[in-house]
Design an enzyme around this catalytic site. Structure first.
Site: not given
Ligand code: NAP
Length: 261
Positions: A47, A83
């Protein structure tokens, strides 16, 4: 959940898992940038590393400092983060919790914690942050301090703060998966005195932390709604279509909480 959403909307596409070692990440990105691909999600451990390989990042991805969604646009991949918005939507819509003015204790300082802290400060919460490796929490706190009130907690301070927080979020990987099913990120016997306990881990559905919080009469939320909402935003950005959230929620529940689906 993405394949269920494609089927529900009659979109001829499929979502599949790719196991990509770090050394193969540049090649994988080149393949994902081809015009027949909507994009991808990125998960542990890529990520943060993926950011250096992308030419374009959205302001959200830059601000969070992690990318979980790639969107193919004219042969280039745009790095985005869903997210943070997924976490916030889950808090508000599924748990009925409004973060503005609340005191939130957050555990963790990895990619997910970055999104959670960014979302909470942006929504007007006060954040108290604890991480096993204190230097990582200190670095995160320095970076995010301009966004709102953010304090660092040692392990001892965390236990004291639990008596006054409105929200506890486990954004560590403690309690995740079959490897770690019966451990809690809190010391034995420690729990907030009131409010909501949110564990963003979604497998198992009821972590030890959530079971203990439930037994103590606290409100709880697991990571499934966040997973679905971050996916719904990604789906909408890939396809340009409104994500069929109930279809995605039901598919995710069937896969992750078969007893409750
Ligand atoms: P990450 O970047 O690898 O960070 C892991 C975090 O967990 C670090 O803060 C680490 O602390 C802490 N940690 C790991 N093992 C620990 C232990 N034994 N004791 C105490 N702390 C420990 O991972 P991530 O991407 O942030 O993901 C964290 C979790 O969030 C995962 O379970 C993931 O599945 C979940 N997640 C859920 C969603 C959702 O949609 N629901 C989205 C994203 C992530 P150190 O810094 O000390 O190593």
């Amino acid at each position: 959940m993405h394949n269920a959403a494609f089927a529900a909307l009659g979109i001829e596409a499929r979502y599949e898992a790719l196991d990509v070692p770090s050394a193969a990440l540049p090649d994988a990105l080149a393949r994902l940038a081809e015009p027949d691909c909507y994009g991808a999600n990125v998960t542990v451990p890529h990520k943060v590393a993926v950011m250096a390989l992308l030419e374009v990042l959205t302001p959200e991805a830059q601000a969070v400092g992690a990318v979980n969604t790639l969107i193919q646009h004219q042969g280039r991949l745009v790095g985005h983060n869903t997210d943070a918005s997924g976490f916030l939507r889950a808090l508000r819509e599924d748990a009925g919790f409004e973060p503005a003015g609340a005191l939130a204790c957050v555990l963790g300082a990895g990619g997910a914690a970055r999104a959670v802290v960014y979302a909470l400060l942006g929504a007007g919460a006060r954040v108290a942050l604890h991480n096993r490796t204190e230097a990582k929490a200190a670095a995160l706190a320095r970076e995010f301090a301009p966004l709102g009130p953010l304090e660092l907690l040692s392990a001892a301070e965390l236990e004291r703060r639990l008596s006054s927080c409105d929200l506890l979020v486990n954004a560590t990987s403690v309690g995740m998966g079959e490897r770690d099913p019966d451990v809690s990120p809190l010391p034995p016997g420690a729990l907030p005195a009131r409010g909501l306990v949110c564990d963003i881990v979604y497998r198992p559905a009821r972590t030890r932390l959530l079971r203990e919080a439930e037994a103590a009469g606290l409100a709880t939320q697991n990571g499934l709604p966040m997973l679905v909402y971050q996916g719904a935003e990604a789906f909408a950005r890939w396809t340009g279509a409104a994500a069929p959230v109930p279809v995605m929620m039901a598919a995710a529940r069937r896969a992750l909480e078969p007893g409750r689906a």
